[in-house]
Motif scaffolding. Sequence first.
Motif, PDB file in Angstrom:
ATOM      1  N   ARG A   1       0.821  -1.255   0.055  1.00 30.40           N
ATOM      2  CA  ARG A   1      -0.003  -0.264  -0.147  1.00 30.40           C
ATOM      3  C   ARG A   1       0.982   1.341  -0.160  1.00 30.40           C
ATOM      4  N   GLY A   2       2.255   1.166   0.084  1.00 28.75           N
ATOM      5  CA  GLY A   2       3.029   2.315  -0.084  1.00 28.75           C
ATOM      6  C   GLY A   2       3.205   2.826   1.421  1.00 28.75           C
ATOM      7  N   GLU A   3       2.836   2.095   2.398  1.00 32.93           N
ATOM      8  CA  GLU A   3       2.935   2.612   3.689  1.00 32.93           C
ATOM      9  C   GLU A   3       4.248   2.313   4.397  1.00 32.93           C
ATOM     10  N   MET A   4       5.077   1.318   3.871  1.00 31.43           N
ATOM     11  CA  MET A   4       6.242   0.617   4.910  1.00 31.43           C
ATOM     12  C   MET A   4       7.372   0.353   3.627  1.00 31.43           C
ATOM     13  N   SER A   5       8.508   0.498   4.018  1.00 27.61           N
ATOM     14  CA  SER A   5       9.699  -0.017   3.505  1.00 27.61           C
ATOM     15  C   SER A   5      10.374  -1.309   4.036  1.00 27.61           C
ATOM     16  N   HIS A   6      11.080  -1.895   3.472  1.00 23.84           N
ATOM     17  CA  HIS A   6      11.842  -2.937   3.939  1.00 23.84           C
ATOM     18  C   HIS A   6      12.893  -2.516   4.930  1.00 23.84           C
ATOM     19  N   ARG A   7      13.481  -1.280   4.609  1.00 23.69           N
ATOM     20  CA  ARG A   7      14.127  -0.972   5.966  1.00 23.69           C
ATOM     21  C   ARG A   7      13.562  -0.499   7.148  1.00 23.69           C
ATOM     22  N   LEU A   8      12.188   0.096   7.216  1.00 23.07           N
ATOM     23  CA  LEU A   8      11.518   0.263   8.292  1.00 23.07           C
ATOM     24  C   LEU A   8      11.116  -0.976   8.917  1.00 23.07           C
ATOM     25  N   MET A   9      10.737  -2.003   8.197  1.00 24.16           N
ATOM     26  CA  MET A   9      10.174  -3.445   8.744  1.00 24.16           C
ATOM     27  C   MET A   9      11.544  -3.762   9.564  1.00 24.16           C
ATOM     28  N   ALA A  10      12.589  -3.960   8.659  1.00 25.62           N
ATOM     29  CA  ALA A  10      13.976  -4.425   9.410  1.00 25.62           C
ATOM     30  C   ALA A  10      14.314  -3.684  10.721  1.00 25.62           C
ATOM     31  N   ARG A  11      14.229  -2.461  10.727  1.00 26.65           N
ATOM     32  CA  ARG A  11      14.325  -1.841  11.906  1.00 26.65           C
ATOM     33  C   ARG A  11      13.525  -2.029  13.073  1.00 26.65           C
ATOM     34  N   ASP A  12      12.291  -2.190  12.789  1.00 27.08           N
ATOM     35  CA  ASP A  12      10.769  -2.431  13.532  1.00 27.08           C
ATOM     36  C   ASP A  12      11.272  -3.964  14.071  1.00 27.08           C
ATOM     37  N   LEU A  13      11.477  -4.746  13.357  1.00 30.56           N
ATOM     38  CA  LEU A  13      11.699  -6.187  13.781  1.00 30.56           C
ATOM     39  C   LEU A  13      13.105  -6.788  14.169  1.00 30.56           C
ATOM     40  N   ASP A  14      14.107  -5.901  14.094  1.00 30.50           N
ATOM     41  CA  ASP A  14      15.308  -6.008  14.446  1.00 30.50           C
ATOM     42  C   ASP A  14      15.964  -7.452  13.620  1.00 30.50           C
ATOM     43  N   ILE A  15      15.472  -7.123  12.320  1.00 36.58           N
ATOM     44  CA  ILE A  15      16.345  -8.046  11.273  1.00 36.58           C
ATOM     45  C   ILE A  15      17.029  -7.265  10.322  1.00 36.58           C
ATOM     46  N   SER A  16      17.777  -8.226   9.487  1.00 38.21           N
ATOM     47  CA  SER A  16      18.585  -7.250   8.385  1.00 38.21           C
ATOM     48  C   SER A  16      17.530  -6.649   7.323  1.00 38.21           C
ATOM     49  N   PRO A  17      18.120  -5.827   6.550  1.00 37.97           N
ATOM     50  CA  PRO A  17      17.172  -5.174   5.521  1.00 37.97           C
ATOM     51  C   PRO A  17      16.949  -6.169   4.311  1.00 37.97           C
ATOM     52  N   LEU A  18      18.106  -7.000   4.102  1.00 41.08           N
ATOM     53  CA  LEU A  18      18.148  -8.003   3.028  1.00 41.08           C
ATOM     54  C   LEU A  18      16.882  -9.366   3.565  1.00 41.08           C
ATOM     55  N   ALA A  19      16.976  -9.500   4.673  1.00 41.30           N
ATOM     56  CA  ALA A  19      15.868 -10.687   5.271  1.00 41.30           C
ATOM     57  C   ALA A  19      14.607  -9.989   5.048  1.00 41.30           C
ATOM     58  N   ALA A  20      14.308  -8.708   5.296  1.00 41.28           N
ATOM     59  CA  ALA A  20      13.115  -8.128   5.393  1.00 41.28           C
ATOM     60  C   ALA A  20      12.443  -8.131   3.920  1.00 41.28           C
ATOM     61  N   GLU A  21      13.529  -7.800   3.009  1.00 44.82           N
ATOM     62  CA  GLU A  21      13.150  -7.698   1.566  1.00 44.82           C
ATOM     63  C   GLU A  21      12.780  -8.944   0.969  1.00 44.82           C
ATOM     64  N   ILE A  22      13.517 -10.017   1.392  1.00 45.01           N
ATOM     65  CA  ILE A  22      13.140 -11.387   0.907  1.00 45.01           C
ATOM     66  C   ILE A  22      11.976 -11.915   1.244  1.00 45.01           C
ATOM     67  N   ILE A  23      11.584 -11.639   2.461  1.00 45.72           N
ATOM     68  CA  ILE A  23      10.381 -12.058   2.937  1.00 45.72           C
ATOM     69  C   ILE A  23       9.054 -11.388   2.556  1.00 45.72           C
ATOM     70  N   LEU A  24       9.497  -9.876   2.299  1.00 45.89           N
ATOM     71  CA  LEU A  24       8.350  -9.172   1.548  1.00 45.89           C
ATOM     72  C   LEU A  24       8.044  -9.467   0.225  1.00 45.89           C
ATOM     73  N   GLN A  25       9.187  -9.896  -0.538  1.00 44.40           N
ATOM     74  CA  GLN A  25       9.010 -10.230  -1.750  1.00 44.40           C
ATOM     75  C   GLN A  25       8.174 -11.707  -1.905  1.00 44.40           C
ATOM     76  N   ALA A  26       8.808 -12.540  -0.880  1.00 47.18           N
ATOM     77  CA  ALA A  26       7.951 -13.993  -0.798  1.00 47.18           C
ATOM     78  C   ALA A  26       6.519 -13.932  -0.598  1.00 47.18           C
ATOM     79  N   LEU A  27       5.915 -12.912   0.294  1.00 43.22           N
ATOM     80  CA  LEU A  27       4.810 -12.628   0.624  1.00 43.22           C
ATOM     81  C   LEU A  27       3.786 -11.879  -0.453  1.00 43.22           C
ATOM     82  N   ARG A  28       4.642 -11.227  -1.162  1.00 45.29           N
ATOM     83  CA  ARG A  28       3.779 -10.253  -2.150  1.00 45.29           C
ATOM     84  C   ARG A  28       2.758 -11.076  -2.991  1.00 45.29           C
TER      85      ARG A  28
END
Length: 198
Positions: free
Chosen positions: A142-169
């Motif tokens: 919805r354009g309300e979140m980036s992988h970097r914000l997710m990574a920071r919020d969940l304390d995971i790497s930006p790469l891990a955040a981007e990969i799961i975001l793409q898998a769930l897309r």
Amino acid sequence: MSRTSNQANGDLLREFLSIADLLEEPRLAQLYAYLARDGEATTQELIEALDLPQGTAYSYVDRLVDAGVIQVVSETPPRRYAAREIELTVTTADGEREYTITPALIDAVGRRETDADIDTYIDRHGIAGLATALTYTVERERGEMSHRLMARDLDISPLAAEIILQALRPIVHEHFDIETTGGSLADIEGVDTDFDDA
């Protein structure tokens, strides 16, 4: 544990145990998710669509009907089945977080056997973590979140955040009415898509 509709305690417990089975058995989750996504189907259609052995398909259908998570919608042969809507909110054991079990989450669990990124994420973060990632994916699309914000919020790497975001897309786009706004891994220069390196 709370529920969006009122049920007798026995029915609620039975439904909870049935949903727990869906979250523990990816092939069972695939069958439920197929019906939730695509509507009604016969057992033969499920066999063909999901590449299930005949005995397994009949066993799964019987289990899910007995559990009350799918229902017979046509008694005339061949019987047709449809998924019942599931929306159950649970609290994690530590009482810190709540998450909602929905058809989209069950669909994501069902894909763990065919999607190594989802499988790895569940292994590392559990079903509650996957539910959280699914929420972030909806926000991302919805354009309300980036992988970097997710990574920071969940304390995971930006790469891990981007990969799961793409898998769930794809799951998000099959279960929610969302206009596409998110990027892809191909759009990010220098990103290695090997999840194990994250």
